[in-house]
Design a protein around this motif. Structure first.
Motif, short mmCIF file in Angstrom:
data_model
loop_
_atom_site.label_atom_id
_atom_site.label_comp_id
_atom_site.label_asym_id
_atom_site.label_seq_id
_atom_site.Cartn_x
_atom_site.Cartn_y
_atom_site.Cartn_z
N SER A 5 0.88 -1.17 0.00
CA SER A 5 0.00 0.00 0.00
C SER A 5 0.92 1.22 0.00
CB SER A 5 -0.90 -0.02 1.24
OG SER A 5 -1.71 1.14 1.25
N ILE A 6 1.20 1.70 -1.20
CA ILE A 6 2.25 2.71 -1.38
C ILE A 6 1.66 3.96 -2.02
CG2 ILE A 6 4.44 3.18 -2.56
CD1 ILE A 6 4.84 0.05 -2.49
N ASN A 7 2.08 5.11 -1.52
CA ASN A 7 1.71 6.39 -2.09
C ASN A 7 2.97 7.18 -2.40
OD1 ASN A 7 -1.34 6.49 -1.66
ND2 ASN A 7 -0.57 5.90 0.35
N ARG A 8 2.96 7.87 -3.53
CA ARG A 8 4.09 8.71 -3.93
C ARG A 8 3.65 10.16 -3.98
NH1 ARG A 8 6.69 5.97 -9.32
NH2 ARG A 8 7.74 4.21 -8.35
N VAL A 11 0.47 16.26 -4.33
CA VAL A 11 -0.51 15.34 -3.76
C VAL A 11 0.12 13.96 -3.65
CG1 VAL A 11 -2.48 16.60 -4.71
CG2 VAL A 11 -1.46 14.75 -6.03
N PHE A 12 -0.46 13.15 -2.77
CA PHE A 12 -0.04 11.76 -2.67
C PHE A 12 -0.90 10.93 -3.61
CE2 PHE A 12 1.80 13.30 1.28
CZ PHE A 12 3.05 12.68 1.22
#
Length: 197
Positions: A169-172, A181-182
């Motif tokens: 569960s990855i956000n950049r 923004v992510f």
């Protein structure tokens, strides 16, 4: 040299791409490399190698290891070769063929296998198990429910040991217009199991 660091985690944009061919994202590759528990002087099969990102990360991290990247599509196999040239890796052999049918033509048996794709991942898993030595390890990625089910069922049928399942569960952080923004990277499951005989 385009990537001059010892640590893995090559930025996605440094790889050559083809439209419609998925690329295993940098953060997911790090989880895969960790799950493989790599050793020097190994033979690793990368099945459904796609862009070649996992093969190249392994090749750079373990230069004494032989990586066999298996890809059924000729254009995609050529893309892997192109990426190997970009990163100047010499220990990746690209095999154009359908898994699991092409396994009988491979002269070197693996002690580690990564399944990144394939039409029938359960069939691939069940077939390759006979090629693994004791303490050999398989790591597989599932980006959809069907593959997750097939792989889970396959590992259970094989009575694989030390099974692990991780969901990413990855956000950049990305710039969109004037804001940062992510943005979420599509979650995947990473499954692994060992053959203990």
């Amino acid at each position: 040299m385009i990537w001059q660091y010892k640590t893995p985690g090559i930025p996605d944009e440094l790889f050559e791409r083809l439209d419609g061919i998925p690329l295993t994202k940098k953060e997911v590759r790090l989880l895969i490399l960790s799950a493989l528990k790599l050793k020097e002087n190994s033979v690793i099969w990368d099945i459904g190698a796609g862009t070649g990102t996992v093969s190249i990360e392994i090749a750079l991290l373990c230069p004494q290891t032989k990586v066999i990247a298996i890809e059924r599509d000729a254009d995609v196999a050529n893309l892997i070769k192109k990426n190997c040239e970009v990163f100047q890796v010499k220990n990746v052999e690209v095999i154009e063929g359908n898994a699991p049918d092409c396994f009988t033509k491979l002269t070197q048996k693996p002690d580690r296998v990564f399944i990144g794709g394939g039409k029938s991942v359960k069939n691939i898993l069940l077939t390759l198990w006979d090629y693994l030595p004791s303490e050999g390890k398989v790591v597989a990625m599932a980006s959809n429910l069907e593959n997750l089910y097939q792989l889970s069922e396959g590992f259970a049928q094989l009575r694989a040991c030390n099974i692990e399942v991780v969901q990413s569960s990855i956000n950049r952080l990305e710039t969109r217009g004037l804001s940062q923004v992510f943005a979420a990277i599509a979650p995947v499951f990473i499954l692994s199991g060992e053959k203990i005989s």
